[in-house]
Design a protein around this motif. Structure first.
Motif, PDB file in Angstrom:
ATOM      1  N   THR A 124       0.848  -1.188   0.000  1.00 54.17           N
ATOM      2  CA  THR A 124       0.000   0.000   0.000  1.00 54.17           C
ATOM      3  C   THR A 124       0.883   1.238   0.000  1.00 54.17           C
ATOM      4  N   ARG A 125       0.559   2.162  -0.894  1.00 52.33           N
ATOM      5  CA  ARG A 125       1.255   3.449  -0.946  1.00 52.33           C
ATOM      6  C   ARG A 125       0.243   4.525  -1.253  1.00 52.33           C
ATOM      7  N   ILE A 126       0.481   5.686  -0.747  1.00 50.78           N
ATOM      8  CA  ILE A 126      -0.340   6.844  -1.086  1.00 50.78           C
ATOM      9  C   ILE A 126       0.509   7.744  -1.968  1.00 50.78           C
ATOM     10  N   VAL A 127       0.019   7.981  -3.166  1.00 51.92           N
ATOM     11  CA  VAL A 127       0.747   8.842  -4.102  1.00 51.92           C
ATOM     12  C   VAL A 127      -0.216   9.872  -4.665  1.00 51.92           C
ATOM     13  N   GLU A 128       0.324  10.976  -5.073  1.00 54.00           N
ATOM     14  CA  GLU A 128      -0.495  12.008  -5.724  1.00 54.00           C
ATOM     15  C   GLU A 128      -0.849  11.525  -7.121  1.00 54.00           C
ATOM     16  N   SER A 129      -2.078  11.755  -7.520  1.00 56.33           N
ATOM     17  CA  SER A 129      -2.536  11.242  -8.812  1.00 56.33           C
ATOM     18  C   SER A 129      -1.748  11.845  -9.974  1.00 56.33           C
ATOM     19  N   GLU A 130      -1.339  13.084  -9.862  1.00 56.23           N
ATOM     20  CA  GLU A 130      -0.611  13.691 -10.982  1.00 56.23           C
ATOM     21  C   GLU A 130       0.799  13.132 -11.122  1.00 56.23           C
ATOM     22  N   ALA A 131       1.302  12.401 -10.113  1.00 53.75           N
ATOM     23  CA  ALA A 131       2.643  11.813 -10.189  1.00 53.75           C
ATOM     24  C   ALA A 131       2.638  10.434 -10.841  1.00 53.75           C
ATOM     25  N   ILE A 132       1.467   9.873 -11.106  1.00 49.62           N
ATOM     26  CA  ILE A 132       1.365   8.563 -11.743  1.00 49.62           C
ATOM     27  C   ILE A 132       1.550   8.728 -13.249  1.00 49.62           C
ATOM     28  N   ARG A 133       2.374   7.881 -13.844  1.00 48.04           N
ATOM     29  CA  ARG A 133       2.592   7.899 -15.292  1.00 48.04           C
ATOM     30  C   ARG A 133       1.972   6.640 -15.886  1.00 48.04           C
ATOM     31  N   VAL A 134       1.143   6.816 -16.898  1.00 44.82           N
ATOM     32  CA  VAL A 134       0.483   5.708 -17.576  1.00 44.82           C
ATOM     33  C   VAL A 134       1.292   5.356 -18.811  1.00 44.82           C
ATOM     34  N   GLU A 135       1.623   4.070 -18.974  1.00 48.33           N
ATOM     35  CA  GLU A 135       2.432   3.635 -20.104  1.00 48.33           C
ATOM     36  C   GLU A 135       1.721   2.514 -20.855  1.00 48.33           C
ATOM     37  N   ALA A 136       1.823   2.537 -22.163  1.00 44.64           N
ATOM     38  CA  ALA A 136       1.333   1.457 -23.009  1.00 44.64           C
ATOM     39  C   ALA A 136       2.504   0.962 -23.840  1.00 44.64           C
ATOM     40  N   SER A 137       2.716  -0.329 -23.859  1.00 43.40           N
ATOM     41  CA  SER A 137       3.853  -0.916 -24.560  1.00 43.40           C
ATOM     42  C   SER A 137       3.486  -1.267 -25.992  1.00 43.40           C
ATOM     43  N   ARG A 138       4.442  -1.118 -26.898  1.00 46.66           N
ATOM     44  CA  ARG A 138       4.200  -1.534 -28.273  1.00 46.66           C
ATOM     45  C   ARG A 138       4.185  -3.050 -28.390  1.00 46.66           C
ATOM     46  N   ASP A 139       4.875  -3.729 -27.455  1.00 44.84           N
ATOM     47  CA  ASP A 139       4.925  -5.188 -27.483  1.00 44.84           C
ATOM     48  C   ASP A 139       3.575  -5.808 -27.160  1.00 44.84           C
ATOM     49  N   ASN A 140       2.813  -5.154 -26.287  1.00 36.34           N
ATOM     50  CA  ASN A 140       1.504  -5.666 -25.899  1.00 36.34           C
ATOM     51  C   ASN A 140       0.502  -4.524 -25.978  1.00 36.34           C
ATOM     52  N   PRO A 141      -0.148  -4.350 -27.130  1.00 38.39           N
ATOM     53  CA  PRO A 141      -1.010  -3.182 -27.332  1.00 38.39           C
ATOM     54  C   PRO A 141      -2.296  -3.191 -26.500  1.00 38.39           C
ATOM     55  N   GLU A 142      -2.568  -4.286 -25.798  1.00 38.61           N
ATOM     56  CA  GLU A 142      -3.786  -4.349 -24.986  1.00 38.61           C
ATOM     57  C   GLU A 142      -3.506  -4.182 -23.502  1.00 38.61           C
ATOM     58  N   ARG A 143      -2.275  -3.846 -23.114  1.00 40.27           N
ATOM     59  CA  ARG A 143      -1.915  -3.825 -21.710  1.00 40.27           C
ATOM     60  C   ARG A 143      -1.378  -2.461 -21.293  1.00 40.27           C
ATOM     61  N   LEU A 144      -1.977  -1.900 -20.268  1.00 43.73           N
ATOM     62  CA  LEU A 144      -1.489  -0.653 -19.672  1.00 43.73           C
ATOM     63  C   LEU A 144      -0.682  -0.967 -18.429  1.00 43.73           C
ATOM     64  N   THR A 145       0.330  -0.168 -18.175  1.00 48.32           N
ATOM     65  CA  THR A 145       1.065  -0.264 -16.910  1.00 48.32           C
ATOM     66  C   THR A 145       1.162   1.127 -16.304  1.00 48.32           C
ATOM     67  N   LEU A 146       1.369   1.161 -15.022  1.00 51.01           N
ATOM     68  CA  LEU A 146       1.491   2.419 -14.297  1.00 51.01           C
ATOM     69  C   LEU A 146       2.882   2.516 -13.693  1.00 51.01           C
ATOM     70  N   MET A 147       3.481   3.688 -13.818  1.00 50.20           N
ATOM     71  CA  MET A 147       4.768   3.939 -13.183  1.00 50.20           C
ATOM     72  C   MET A 147       4.514   4.878 -12.015  1.00 50.20           C
TER      73      MET A 147
END
Length: 136
Positions: A62-85
């Motif tokens: 569990t972590r509390i982070v500010e929403s504006e600090a989250i980075r959303v990434e989509a990979s070209r290798d898997n076009p149906e999968r989102l990841t969060l940094m």
């Protein structure tokens, strides 16, 4: 004084319990819901379900982070999968179905609609919503 004798339970069938198929009813909805689940959510026994939930809880953090600090990434290798940094994290995080819905509702976007979009387009919309979100 009362004398009480406790007997050990004895099983009449050494091979387990027998199911009487002539009793009860067939409910097709139960099996169709099971087959419609993703492969990682199909459990053949309560023990399998318990072990899966236990492993997931041991890995969770569990972590509390500010929403504006989250980075959303989509990979070209898997076009149906989102990841969060997340800030100060060394690896990306894949959102669960539930957490994706929570993230979408945080930015005011319909999660059902975003799930139908290609990951890159959904990621752009989520990233914009996170960067402009001011309700925290």
């Amino acid at each position: 004084m009362t004398h009480m004798e406790i007997l050990a339970p004895s099983r009449t069938t050494p091979n387990g319990y027998k199911v009487d198929v002539s009793r009860g009813q067939r409910i097709g909805r139960v099996s169709s819901e099971w087959f419609n689940r993703p492969a990682d959510e199909r459990y053949l026994s309560l023990t399998d379900l318990h072990n899966s939930v236990k492993r997931r809880s041991e890995r969770s953090k569990t972590r509390i982070v500010e929403s504006e600090a989250i980075r959303v990434e989509a990979s070209r290798d898997n076009p149906e999968r989102l990841t969060l940094m997340l800030p100060n994290a060394h690896t990306t995080v894949a959102p669960t179905h539930w957490s994706f819905g929570q993230l979408a509702s945080l930015v005011g976007a319909p999660a059902t609609y975003l799930r139908q979009l290609p990951a890159a387009l959904a990621g752009i919309n989520l990233q914009y919503g996170l960067s402009t979100h001011r309700a925290e």
